[in-house]
Design a protein around this motif. Sequence first.
Motif, PDB file in Angstrom:
ATOM      1  N   ILE A 138       0.833  -1.210   0.000  1.00 28.42           N
ATOM      2  CA  ILE A 138       0.000   0.000   0.000  1.00 28.42           C
ATOM      3  C   ILE A 138       0.865   1.257   0.000  1.00 28.42           C
ATOM      4  N   SER A 159       1.455   3.021  -3.388  1.00 30.03           N
ATOM      5  CA  SER A 159       0.336   3.666  -4.078  1.00 30.03           C
ATOM      6  C   SER A 159       0.635   5.127  -4.404  1.00 30.03           C
ATOM      7  N   ARG A 204      -7.609   1.856 -11.912  1.00 27.87           N
ATOM      8  CA  ARG A 204      -7.043   1.040 -10.833  1.00 27.87           C
ATOM      9  C   ARG A 204      -8.070   0.014 -10.349  1.00 27.87           C
ATOM     10  N   LEU A 222      -1.015  -0.211  -9.952  1.00 29.14           N
ATOM     11  CA  LEU A 222      -1.884   0.220  -8.855  1.00 29.14           C
ATOM     12  C   LEU A 222      -2.912  -0.853  -8.519  1.00 29.14           C
ATOM     13  N   PRO A 232      -0.831  -2.124  -4.618  1.00 30.68           N
ATOM     14  CA  PRO A 232      -1.498  -1.658  -3.402  1.00 30.68           C
ATOM     15  C   PRO A 232      -2.925  -2.165  -3.214  1.00 30.68           C
ATOM     16  N   THR A 233      -3.605  -2.556  -4.320  1.00 32.02           N
ATOM     17  CA  THR A 233      -5.001  -2.973  -4.170  1.00 32.02           C
ATOM     18  C   THR A 233      -5.115  -4.453  -3.827  1.00 32.02           C
TER      19      THR A 233
END
Length: 297
Positions: free
Chosen positions: A25, A28, A46, A224, A228-229
């Motif tokens: 994360i 990001s 994203r 992305l 981070p997701t």
Amino acid sequence: MTDITSKPRSIALYDLLYMIGIIAISFSSIFVRWSEADVAVIAMYRLYLTNLLMLPFVWKYRHEFMRLSARQWRLLALSGVMLGAHFLLWMASLRLTTVASSTVLLTLEPLLVMLGSYWLFRTKANRMMLWGLGIALVGSILIGAGDFSLSGDALLGDVLSMLGAAAVAVHMLAGKQLRNEMSAFVYNFAVFFLAATSLAMYNIVLGNPFTGYSEREWGLFLLLAIVPTLFGHYLFNWLLKYMNAAAVSMAVLGEPVISSLLAWWLLHESLSGYQLAAGCFILFGVWLFIRHGKEKV
């Protein structure tokens, strides 16, 4: 639930995944700063690309999707719109203020969730939690005052980051109810799709182009979605089944630290002593709040 106290190897695995999530994360803000696209477009793709990566597993959960009630869909829509607003506001803040200021202000999320829980569910806070809230707010004021002395844009970035924290707090409060009623996959897939669709409508209104982006931009959109997701937010939701919720929520304290170091290394952003002091106030206040919280929020 699996008794992981008797399985040291499992504990080590969960700790490793937890650290991977924090690092994931933290990237990001770097990817957002590298992109030249409008922040609403970045956030939209994203989330849509995250849905695309999850698509092969949807069939397995088709019956659960079909059983969702109208009330659940309304809460999913609220959660999704607020998640979309969070990404929009926070990513916009990164264009105006430093990564350090923007990410550290996002750590106010647990405090805002606590206030929302008190208002909606009458969840009470003890004295130490209130001390933590006060200390974190002092740190927020210090950051705002320091950035105001630098430029009005930096202060506006701080405000957008705090609004982004408020939006994700509403998203979390809706999710708190929904996660008791559905699997993590169904919740995340639906919320990501609804958030992306709300951002798509926002882009249509503003006239932002949906195509014409370079391979580099598409690569950043995909990064992305993956880093981070999926390896961040989704991983934390999965770990909630195996780790204490308070421990998982501690991840918000790690993000600004690692993000600021990455920004210093990759974006050549400087860290002033003022920012460090104000950031420490916020991080200590949030840590105090989480450490003494009795209700998982």
